[in-house]
Design a protein around this motif. Structure first.
Motif, mmCIF file in Angstrom:
data_model
loop_
_atom_site.group_PDB
_atom_site.id
_atom_site.type_symbol
_atom_site.label_atom_id
_atom_site.label_comp_id
_atom_site.label_asym_id
_atom_site.label_seq_id
_atom_site.Cartn_x
_atom_site.Cartn_y
_atom_site.Cartn_z
ATOM 1 N N GLY A 173 -19.551 -2.277 -49.743
ATOM 2 C CA GLY A 173 -18.297 -1.967 -50.434
ATOM 3 C C GLY A 173 -17.642 -0.744 -49.838
ATOM 4 N N LEU A 174 -16.907 -0.030 -50.685
ATOM 5 C CA LEU A 174 -16.242 1.184 -50.210
ATOM 6 C C LEU A 174 -17.261 2.159 -49.647
ATOM 7 C CD1 LEU A 174 -13.806 1.718 -53.211
ATOM 8 C CD2 LEU A 174 -13.221 0.906 -50.930
ATOM 9 N N GLY A 175 -18.472 2.106 -50.189
ATOM 10 C CA GLY A 175 -19.548 2.986 -49.707
ATOM 11 C C GLY A 175 -19.803 2.782 -48.221
ATOM 12 N N ASN A 176 -19.714 1.544 -47.751
ATOM 13 C CA ASN A 176 -19.982 1.267 -46.339
ATOM 14 C C ASN A 176 -18.781 1.548 -45.456
ATOM 15 O OD1 ASN A 176 -21.437 -0.543 -48.207
ATOM 16 N ND2 ASN A 176 -22.530 -1.127 -46.349
ATOM 17 N N PHE A 208 -26.318 4.906 -53.195
ATOM 18 C CA PHE A 208 -25.040 4.360 -53.657
ATOM 19 C C PHE A 208 -24.719 3.066 -52.925
ATOM 20 C CE2 PHE A 208 -20.352 4.117 -53.421
ATOM 21 C CZ PHE A 208 -20.053 4.153 -54.769
ATOM 22 N N THR A 209 -24.946 3.065 -51.626
ATOM 23 C CA THR A 209 -24.549 1.902 -50.835
ATOM 24 C C THR A 209 -25.378 0.669 -51.195
ATOM 25 O OG1 THR A 209 -23.990 1.113 -48.633
ATOM 26 C CG2 THR A 209 -26.024 2.314 -48.804
ATOM 27 N N SER A 237 -26.241 -0.030 -54.195
ATOM 28 C CA SER A 237 -25.912 -0.318 -55.607
ATOM 29 C C SER A 237 -27.090 -0.088 -56.547
ATOM 30 C CB SER A 237 -25.451 -1.769 -55.794
ATOM 31 O OG SER A 237 -24.353 -2.060 -55.009
ATOM 32 N N MET A 279 -28.115 1.488 -61.478
ATOM 33 C CA MET A 279 -27.264 1.200 -62.643
ATOM 34 C C MET A 279 -27.423 -0.206 -63.204
ATOM 35 S SD MET A 279 -23.622 -0.075 -61.751
ATOM 36 C CE MET A 279 -24.050 -1.318 -62.917
ATOM 37 N N SER A 286 -18.150 -5.863 -54.802
ATOM 38 C CA SER A 286 -18.929 -4.774 -55.410
ATOM 39 C C SER A 286 -18.498 -4.550 -56.845
ATOM 40 C CB SER A 286 -18.726 -3.467 -54.645
ATOM 41 O OG SER A 286 -19.258 -3.577 -53.360
ATOM 42 N N SER A 292 -19.946 -6.739 -59.441
ATOM 43 C CA SER A 292 -21.317 -6.413 -59.870
ATOM 44 C C SER A 292 -21.352 -5.198 -60.786
ATOM 45 C CB SER A 292 -22.221 -6.192 -58.655
ATOM 46 O OG SER A 292 -21.967 -4.928 -58.080
ATOM 47 N N LEU A 293 -20.291 -4.405 -60.770
ATOM 48 C CA LEU A 293 -20.242 -3.269 -61.696
ATOM 49 C C LEU A 293 -19.926 -3.747 -63.108
ATOM 50 C CD1 LEU A 293 -18.254 -0.811 -59.409
ATOM 51 C CD2 LEU A 293 -20.510 -0.349 -60.344
HETATM 52 N N1 PFF Z 1 -22.633 -0.356 -53.250
HETATM 53 C C1 PFF Z 1 -21.241 -0.202 -53.494
HETATM 54 C C2 PFF Z 1 -20.594 0.415 -52.273
HETATM 55 O O1 PFF Z 1 -21.282 0.757 -51.322
HETATM 56 O O2 PFF Z 1 -19.387 0.562 -52.274
HETATM 57 C C3 PFF Z 1 -20.937 0.623 -54.700
HETATM 58 C C4 PFF Z 1 -21.678 0.228 -55.940
HETATM 59 C C5 PFF Z 1 -21.531 -1.050 -56.450
HETATM 60 C C6 PFF Z 1 -22.529 1.126 -56.524
HETATM 61 C C7 PFF Z 1 -22.261 -1.434 -57.550
HETATM 62 C C8 PFF Z 1 -23.263 0.765 -57.633
HETATM 63 C C9 PFF Z 1 -23.121 -0.523 -58.120
HETATM 64 F F1 PFF Z 1 -23.810 -0.876 -59.134
#
Ligand code: PFF
Length: 466
Positions: free
Chosen positions: A28-31, A233-234, A236, A239, A338, A341-342
């Motif tokens: 996602g935005l993390g990558n 974070f990347t 996920s 949570m 992403s 999944s949140l």
């Molecule tokens: N992993 C996602 C990203 O890298 O952008 C962000 C993310 C999605 C974090 C879902 C946590 C989550 F549960």
């Protein structure tokens, strides 16, 4: 819900769909937005190596733990944790892992939608050829003008939230599964096309060198915690997103050719997900850095890299309109899978409590949308209203990603490593190699919790010291 682990929400059709969905959550935005700019800030290759170590030694074990808890629980994270606590004969307070996850997911969704929606606006701008021939100052001004316009951002935030919750409302099979089956292959194709494009530019070798040249003198204690937080974070983690997806993962699947049933392995699936996520992060770096070097632009730009520097690079390049547009479509696809999944864990929880999926999605999406307005305003009308960590947006982002996610990860690791009965964990994991199982257990019992404590302590320390 029954003992055969068939959740009310349905199951993924195959192991590959689970892998695609979890990769969709992870990528996602993390990558694409965060990984390249922090790699730029922390000096390139050496940071990349550190990040890879964090993925392998902390990310993978915790992800295995999360999927294991999810598949064992078979429900939304809140109900799964309640169930597992009961089975393990420990306090029902462990259900708190589920509530904590729901809260972090909700907070992240609210601002994630806002940032992702900038990419929606940028698709439109790229298609219109707005970046062509822009100067650095104009690019900066363009980004600032977007942020200064609350109505524009509110509109795009609303659209992104509708896209996200629309998929969640359709359910696991008709919504999530169909979305990832279309968006993930598209994402991979776009990324390959963009890397191919970057490879034709004169700055390619320099970009590759920047990503893969290991200069250890640049590493610091701070880089270690940043790499750890990013790895977390990347993927996920922390949570319940991955826990919820694990609940829809079948234990056995029928082999189409032989007709026999085979166990669906958690360990190898997680390794594939982590590898794909890493490949996309590195791929995003490969697609972006060469363009920056070609345009003589700085890689250490911070958060503005994707929205200020990159458009500038596209604007100077032949084919920039087409490839710039494709790039921002890629970002939207990645962020979309992403954000789904949140939202899913909370919606699944409400569905288990008797609500219809559509109503639950409306409720969760509506509430996250309202909270997201605070983030929209943080860039304009409320820009100067700062408290604790800064603006409203910065506070929500800090609380959720730097404190709540690692706290969730810590509790998940402790539960899987110390609380859950060993026989249960072993049965669920069904690892063929005992040595690998023992390695996982050691990592999840000792190493991961210590790492999570370090991340939280660093976050609090850095907050206190400005
Ligand atoms: N992993 C996602 C990203 O890298 O952008 C962000 C993310 C999605 C974090 C879902 C946590 C989550 F549960």
């Amino acid at each position: 819900m029954n003992e055969t682990n068939k959740p009310v929400h349905g199951m993924w059709t195959s192991r590959w769909v689970f892998i695609l969905a979890a990769t969709g959550s992870a990528v996602g935005l993390g990558n694409i937005w965060r990984f390249p700019y922090i790699t730029g800030e922390y000096g390139g290759g050496a940071f990349v190596l550190l990040y890879l170590a964090c993925i392998a030694l902390i990310g993978v074990p915790i992800m295995i733990a999360e999927v294991t808890l999810g598949r064992r629980g078979g429900l939304s994270p809140i109900h799964s944790m309640g169930r597992l606590a009961e089975q393990s004969k420990v306090s029902r307070r462990w259900k708190g892992i589920g509530y904590l996850g729901a809260l972090s997911g909700f907070l992240i969704l609210s601002f994630y939608s806002v940032v992702a929606s900038w990419a929606l606006i940028y698709v439109w701008e790229a298609v219109r050829g707005l970046f062509q021939g822009m100067t650095a100052l104009q690019s900066q001004a363009n980004f600032e003008a977007m942020q200064a316009n609350p109505w524009l951002m509110l509109g795009s935030h609303s659209l992104f939230m509708v896209l996200t919750m629309g998929v969640v409302a359709l359910g696991v099979k008709r919504g999530l599964e169909r979305a990832v089956e279309v968006l993930m292959p598209l994402l991979f194709v776009l990324l390959v096309v963009l890397i191919g494009y970057a490879a034709t530019t004169p700055g390619f070798a320099e970009g590759v060198g920047f990503l893969f040249a290991f200069d250890f003198s640049k590493l610091s204690g701070e880089a270690v915690v940043i790499a750890l937080g990013q790895a977390f974070f990347t993927l996920s983690l922390g949570m319940g997103a991955i826990m919820a997806y694990g609940a829809y993962m079948p234990r056995e699947i029928k082999d189409k050719k032989t007709g026999r049933t085979r166990p669906v392995s958690i360990g190898s699936s997680v390794v594939i997900i982590a590898a794909l996520d890493t490949l996309v992060a590195l791929g995003a770096g490969l697609a972006m850095f060469p363009l920056l070097f070609t345009g003589n632009l700085e890689p250490a730009q911070g958060p503005g890299m994707m929205f200020v520097t990159l458009p500038l690079a596209f604007g100077q390049m032949p084919g920039g309109v087409l490839f710039g547009s494709l790039f921002f479509v890629l970002v939207v696809c990645a962020a979309w899978t992403s954000s789904i999944s949140l939202g899913e864990p909370m919606v699944a929880w409400l569905v288990e409590r008797g609500r219809g999926r559509g109503a639950a999605a409306l409720l969760v999406g509506g509430a996250a949308w309202v909270l997201g307005i605070g983030s929209v305003l943080s860039f304009n009308l409320w820009k100067d209203h700062t408290f604790l960590m800064g603006t409203f947006f910065e506070n929500i982002e800090f609380l959720s990603t730097s404190i709540l996610l690692p706290l969730g990860g810590l509790l998940i690791a402790l539960f899987a490593g110390w609380v859950m009965k060993e026989t249960q964990a072993r049965k669920e994991l069904a690892m063929k190699s005992f040595a690998l199982y023992m390695a996982w257990r050691a990592l999840v019992r000792i190493f991961s919790p210590l790492a999570m404590i370090a991340v939280i302590a660093y976050a609090i320390w850095s907050a206190a010291h400005g």
